[in-house]
Design an enzyme around this catalytic site. Structure first.
Site: not given
Ligand code: NAP
Length: 245
Positions: A10-11, A62, A88, A153, A155, A157, A186
């Protein structure tokens, strides 16, 4: 130290992209594993190219056990090894349990939790051969606190935390560490879209009084995969401005 290789899921964007750029600046080659076509990660790949490391994009879901094996084998063919795994990739499908469909539950658990298992299952045999590995999985404070509307979500995490502690115990003797980072709120596209009123309500829950930056999460990951953290395994590092104490 030899140049290291990091597989980051997810990078293509968001937090994962910042982690990739931060590790690249530490002279680490980057394999991005993401769901969309490569074009969606164009900006991230261009920024990585500026750092001078090798960065490649691999399209893979994934949650697909066999597809993850294929992509991990391909990355080892291309880079020779995987030193660092950052789990991630994650999604949300928020609804109160009363309205939550079975498919909402399954998809979130499949990507957020089984996705981590799939990666760990297929990457660790390569790490074991090298007697070295650093695994960091991105959890969430919601996995510790619970949150109305996020049963699936939260569960997933919380599951990452149990998985991380188990991986730390099973693979510690092979010099593979496993840790989790638990972000709070974030600053991302998602939080930018909130109204001022919603943001003020959010700030009240955070002792430091502001949202975190993606760089705050990347810094925590950078530390946990560094030699400075060589004796740290099985921990959950909260990066949440004190939101959950
Ligand atoms: P984001 O901007 O939505 O990015 C998520 C990434 O995961 C995207 O690159 C997405 O790919 C990829 N992804 C989704 N489904 C996938 C799959 N089946 N296989 C491979 N890749 C997949 O999320 P983010 O805010 O950066 O969050 C990143 C991580 O931090 C997540 O695990 C999230 O739960 C955690 N987190 C975030 C926050 C926050 O405030 N943002 C808080 C707590 C935890 P596509 O671009 O192709 O869809």
């Amino acid at each position: 130290m030899d140049k290291r290789v990091a597989l980051i899921t997810g990078a293509g964007r968001g937090i994962g992209a910042k982690i990739a750029l931060t590790l690249a600046k530490e002279n680490t080659d980057i394999a991005i594993v993401d769901y969309s076509d490569e074009s969606a990660a164009k900006e991230t790949l261009e920024a990585l190219a500026q750092t001078g490391v090798t960065a490649r994009y691999y399209k893979c879901d994934v949650s697909d056990f066999n597809a993850v094996k294929t992509v991990v084998d391909q990355i080892v063919k291309d880079f020779g090894k995987i030193d660092i795994l950052v789990n991630n990739a994650g999604i949300t499908a928020d609804k109160l349990i009363l309205r939550m469909e079975e498919s909402d539950w399954d998809r979130v658990l499949d990507i957020n939790l089984k996705g981590c298992f799939n990666m760990i299952k297929h990457v660790t045999p390569y790490m074991m051969r090298k007697r070295y590995g650093r695994i960091v999985s991105i959890s969430s404070v919601v996995g510790m606190m619970g949150n109305a509307g996020q049963a699936n979500y939260a569960a997933s995490k919380a599951g990452i935390i149990g998985l991380t502690k188990t991986v730390a115990k099973e693979f510690g003797p092979r010099n593979i560490t496993a840790n989790a980072v638990a972000p709070g709120f974030i600053k991302t596209a998602m939080t930018d879209a909130l109204t001022d009123e919603q943001k003020q309500a959010m700030y009240k829950q955070i002792p430091l009084g502001c949202l975190g930056e993606t760089q705050d999460i990347a810094n925590a990951v950078k530390f946990l995969v560094s030699d400075d953290a060589r004796y740290i395994t099985g921990v959950v590092l909260k990066v949440d401005g004190g939101m959950y104490i």
